[in-house]
Scaffold this motif. Structure first.
Motif, PDB file in Angstrom:
ATOM      1  N   PHE A  30       8.447  -2.826  -2.151  1.00 54.22           N
ATOM      2  CA  PHE A  30       7.446  -2.073  -1.310  1.00 54.22           C
ATOM      3  C   PHE A  30       7.761  -0.540  -1.000  1.00 54.22           C
ATOM      4  N   ARG A  31       9.030  -0.253  -1.672  1.00 53.37           N
ATOM      5  CA  ARG A  31       9.205   1.376  -1.345  1.00 53.37           C
ATOM      6  C   ARG A  31       9.520   1.661  -0.170  1.00 53.37           C
ATOM      7  N   VAL A  32       9.614   0.678   1.049  1.00 55.92           N
ATOM      8  CA  VAL A  32      10.093   0.966   2.039  1.00 55.92           C
ATOM      9  C   VAL A  32      11.428   0.699   2.701  1.00 55.92           C
ATOM     10  N   LYS A  33      12.200   1.303   3.554  1.00 58.18           N
ATOM     11  CA  LYS A  33      13.423   1.032   4.134  1.00 58.18           C
ATOM     12  C   LYS A  33      13.759   1.776   5.448  1.00 58.18           C
ATOM     13  N   GLN A  34      14.261   0.861   6.264  1.00 62.48           N
ATOM     14  CA  GLN A  34      14.392   1.350   7.698  1.00 62.48           C
ATOM     15  C   GLN A  34      15.659   0.722   8.070  1.00 62.48           C
ATOM     16  N   ASP A  35      16.532   1.787   8.762  1.00 67.45           N
ATOM     17  CA  ASP A  35      17.818   1.359   9.412  1.00 67.45           C
ATOM     18  C   ASP A  35      17.539   0.487  10.670  1.00 67.45           C
ATOM     19  N   VAL A  36      18.194  -0.411  10.717  1.00 70.74           N
ATOM     20  CA  VAL A  36      18.103  -1.256  12.235  1.00 70.74           C
ATOM     21  C   VAL A  36      19.266  -0.843  12.985  1.00 70.74           C
ATOM     22  N   ILE A  37      19.144  -0.383  14.023  1.00 71.32           N
ATOM     23  CA  ILE A  37      20.116   0.359  14.754  1.00 71.32           C
ATOM     24  C   ILE A  37      20.417  -0.729  15.907  1.00 71.32           C
TER      25      ILE A  37
ATOM     26  N   ALA B  90       0.796  -1.146   0.023  1.00 72.47           N
ATOM     27  CA  ALA B  90      -0.083  -0.057  -0.121  1.00 72.47           C
ATOM     28  C   ALA B  90       0.986   1.231   0.124  1.00 72.47           C
ATOM     29  N   GLU B  91       1.985   1.110   0.539  1.00 68.44           N
ATOM     30  CA  GLU B  91       2.779   2.413   0.809  1.00 68.44           C
ATOM     31  C   GLU B  91       3.442   2.779  -0.706  1.00 68.44           C
ATOM     32  N   SER B  92       3.825   1.690  -1.437  1.00 69.23           N
ATOM     33  CA  SER B  92       4.344   1.944  -2.659  1.00 69.23           C
ATOM     34  C   SER B  92       3.350   2.778  -3.512  1.00 69.23           C
ATOM     35  N   ILE B  93       2.216   2.551  -3.329  1.00 64.99           N
ATOM     36  CA  ILE B  93       1.376   3.594  -4.206  1.00 64.99           C
ATOM     37  C   ILE B  93       1.431   4.978  -3.708  1.00 64.99           C
ATOM     38  N   LEU B  94       1.536   4.984  -2.530  1.00 63.31           N
ATOM     39  CA  LEU B  94       1.603   6.363  -2.047  1.00 63.31           C
ATOM     40  C   LEU B  94       3.009   7.120  -2.533  1.00 63.31           C
ATOM     41  N   VAL B  95       4.110   6.250  -2.264  1.00 63.98           N
ATOM     42  CA  VAL B  95       5.455   6.966  -2.478  1.00 63.98           C
ATOM     43  C   VAL B  95       5.506   7.125  -4.135  1.00 63.98           C
ATOM     44  N   ASP B  96       5.091   6.378  -4.889  1.00 68.64           N
ATOM     45  CA  ASP B  96       4.970   6.460  -6.452  1.00 68.64           C
ATOM     46  C   ASP B  96       4.276   7.657  -7.063  1.00 68.64           C
TER      47      ASP B  96
ATOM     48  N   PRO C  17       1.526  -5.530   2.776  1.00 63.24           N
ATOM     49  CA  PRO C  17       1.587  -5.906   1.452  1.00 63.24           C
ATOM     50  C   PRO C  17       0.284  -5.998   0.575  1.00 63.24           C
ATOM     51  N   ILE C  18       0.165  -5.866  -0.676  1.00 56.92           N
ATOM     52  CA  ILE C  18      -1.039  -5.919  -1.507  1.00 56.92           C
ATOM     53  C   ILE C  18      -0.928  -6.756  -2.850  1.00 56.92           C
ATOM     54  N   ARG C  19       0.294  -7.338  -3.046  1.00 61.09           N
ATOM     55  CA  ARG C  19       0.297  -8.133  -4.377  1.00 61.09           C
ATOM     56  C   ARG C  19       1.036  -9.320  -3.955  1.00 61.09           C
ATOM     57  N   GLU C  20       0.415 -10.460  -4.230  1.00 63.30           N
ATOM     58  CA  GLU C  20       1.218 -11.891  -3.897  1.00 63.30           C
ATOM     59  C   GLU C  20       2.180 -11.920  -5.109  1.00 63.30           C
ATOM     60  N   GLY C  21       3.428 -12.667  -4.537  1.00 67.43           N
ATOM     61  CA  GLY C  21       4.456 -12.821  -5.231  1.00 67.43           C
ATOM     62  C   GLY C  21       5.800 -13.050  -4.553  1.00 67.43           C
ATOM     63  N   LYS C  22       6.957 -12.953  -5.231  1.00 74.98           N
ATOM     64  CA  LYS C  22       8.362 -13.171  -4.542  1.00 74.98           C
ATOM     65  C   LYS C  22       9.089 -11.792  -4.904  1.00 74.98           C
ATOM     66  N   TYR C  23       9.693 -11.300  -3.838  1.00 75.98           N
ATOM     67  CA  TYR C  23      10.491 -10.051  -3.979  1.00 75.98           C
ATOM     68  C   TYR C  23      11.682 -10.128  -3.275  1.00 75.98           C
ATOM     69  N   ARG C  24      12.348  -9.128  -3.307  1.00 73.82           N
ATOM     70  CA  ARG C  24      13.868  -9.418  -2.748  1.00 73.82           C
ATOM     71  C   ARG C  24      14.122  -8.215  -1.780  1.00 73.82           C
ATOM     72  N   LEU C  25      14.667  -8.607  -0.609  1.00 70.68           N
ATOM     73  CA  LEU C  25      15.075  -7.789   0.677  1.00 70.68           C
ATOM     74  C   LEU C  25      16.553  -7.672   0.450  1.00 70.68           C
ATOM     75  N   ARG C  26      17.210  -6.408   0.656  1.00 68.11           N
ATOM     76  CA  ARG C  26      18.548  -6.207   0.716  1.00 68.11           C
ATOM     77  C   ARG C  26      18.925  -5.478   1.931  1.00 68.11           C
ATOM     78  N   ASP C  27      20.336  -5.650   2.348  1.00 67.55           N
ATOM     79  CA  ASP C  27      20.831  -4.586   3.395  1.00 67.55           C
ATOM     80  C   ASP C  27      21.044  -3.432   2.705  1.00 67.55           C
ATOM     81  N   SER C  28      20.687  -2.327   2.911  1.00 64.67           N
ATOM     82  CA  SER C  28      20.905  -0.898   2.578  1.00 64.67           C
ATOM     83  C   SER C  28      22.121  -0.315   2.945  1.00 64.67           C
ATOM     84  N   GLN C  29      22.539  -0.827   3.967  1.00 68.14           N
ATOM     85  CA  GLN C  29      23.691  -0.235   4.837  1.00 68.14           C
ATOM     86  C   GLN C  29      25.040  -0.975   4.543  1.00 68.14           C
TER      87      GLN C  29
END
Length: 303
Positions: A205-212, A37-43, A223-235
């Motif tokens: 998902f257009r979401v990112k959060q630092d893990v401190i 749902a957040e990806s719609i707002l971000v886009d 989530p609003i769309r079934e499927g397989k996506y990728r999670l990465r370490d952005s730091q």
């Protein structure tokens, strides 16, 4: 100013506006599929910024191009230009317009961030954000209040996910290295780092959060769309941080519950860990010093 000049400027402005709107709509195709749902707002916000930026860019470049082509001095004209002290009206206009644009962008950006309400401690209601995209996501209102809580443990260099929110559903002991999520349900991740700074980033998902380190951070999305996506370490979290990736599987609530049930009776095993594997095969000839990867997690389900 002649009527012909005014009509010409209006025509150019309309043409630039149409091109800018086209660019703004094209911006939606520059990203992965909208999976939250957040990806719609971000886009929507990004499309707005692209539209506005294109209009300003074309307007400035067009003005400069016109001036260079049609308002330049003659080939042998070495005289000084007209002496101009200033123009109060022009200075007010070119100050007021950028100020108004900045306020407009800031207000819209804050509105989007407020609707997303991805940080739990902010105490914002996520209901407004979900209702804004309910038609696109086809989410029933009764599902909006259901929150699935998952603990996320980040370490050098692996992700571990622990399921169960104390509801007595028998899934409290399920763990995995692949993140499974029910579709059209509010997700609450409790993020925790066991060593250094990490970043949870899911492009679809257009979401990112630092893990401190030393802090538990509540992080919410839907989530609003079934499927397989990728999670990465952005730091950048050390030598093998590029290997700190995993899949995010969004499935129907029924399939999610079945996966939890199957995983809960599976025997925990040591998960495959790419960082540990690469560390074991490292070349010691150059005596390179590096951080030893954390022990691979023992989980019910490993991807």
């Amino acid at each position: 100013m002649k009527l012909r000049t005014i009509l010409t400027l209006v025509g150019v402005a309309i043409a630039i506006a149409l091109i800018s709107l086209w660019m703004g709509q094209s911006a939606y195709t520059w990203f992965p599929p909208q999976a939250s749902a957040e990806s719609i707002l971000v886009d929507n916000l990004f499309s707005f910024l692209v539209t506005l930026g294109t209009f300003i860019f074309l307007g400035v470049v067009g003005t400069l191009t016109y001036s260079i082509l049609f308002q330049r001095a003659g080939k042998y004209d070495y005289s000084d230009g007209p002496h101009i002290e200033g123009n109060v009206k022009l200075e007010i206009i070119w100050t007021a317009i950028p100020f108004a644009l900045v306020i407009w962008i800031a207000a819209y950006s804050y509105q989007i961030y407020d609707q997303m309400s991805i940080l739990g401690p902010m105490e914002h209601a996520h209901h407004g954000a979900m209702m804004a995209v309910a038609d696109a996501a086809e989410v029933h209102e009764s599902q909006l209040e259901e929150v699935e809580q998952i603990q996320v443990l980040a370490r050098q260099w692996s992700w571990e996910f622990r399921y169960g929110n104390g509801t007595g559903n028998g899934t409290g002991n399920v763990s995995s290295t692949e993140l499974h999520l029910p579709n059209n349900r509010r997700i609450k991740l409790v993020l925790h780092s066991e060593d250094v700074l990490h970043g949870l980033y899911i492009p679809a998902f257009r979401v990112k959060q630092d893990v401190i380190p030393g802090r538990d951070i509540d992080f919410e999305f839907t989530p609003i769309r079934e499927g397989k996506y990728r999670l990465r370490d952005s730091q950048y979290s050390g030598t093998y941080f590029a290997a700190m990736q995993t899949d995010v599987v969004v499935e129907s609530p029924e399939a999610y519950q079945k996966w939890l049930a199957d995983a809960s009776i599976a025997t925990p095993v040591v998960a495959y860990n790419r960082a540990s594997n690469e560390y074991a095969k490292r070349d010691n000839a150059n005596n390179l010093v590096t951080v030893i990867p954390a022990a691979p997690p023992v989980v019910n389900y490993s991807n």
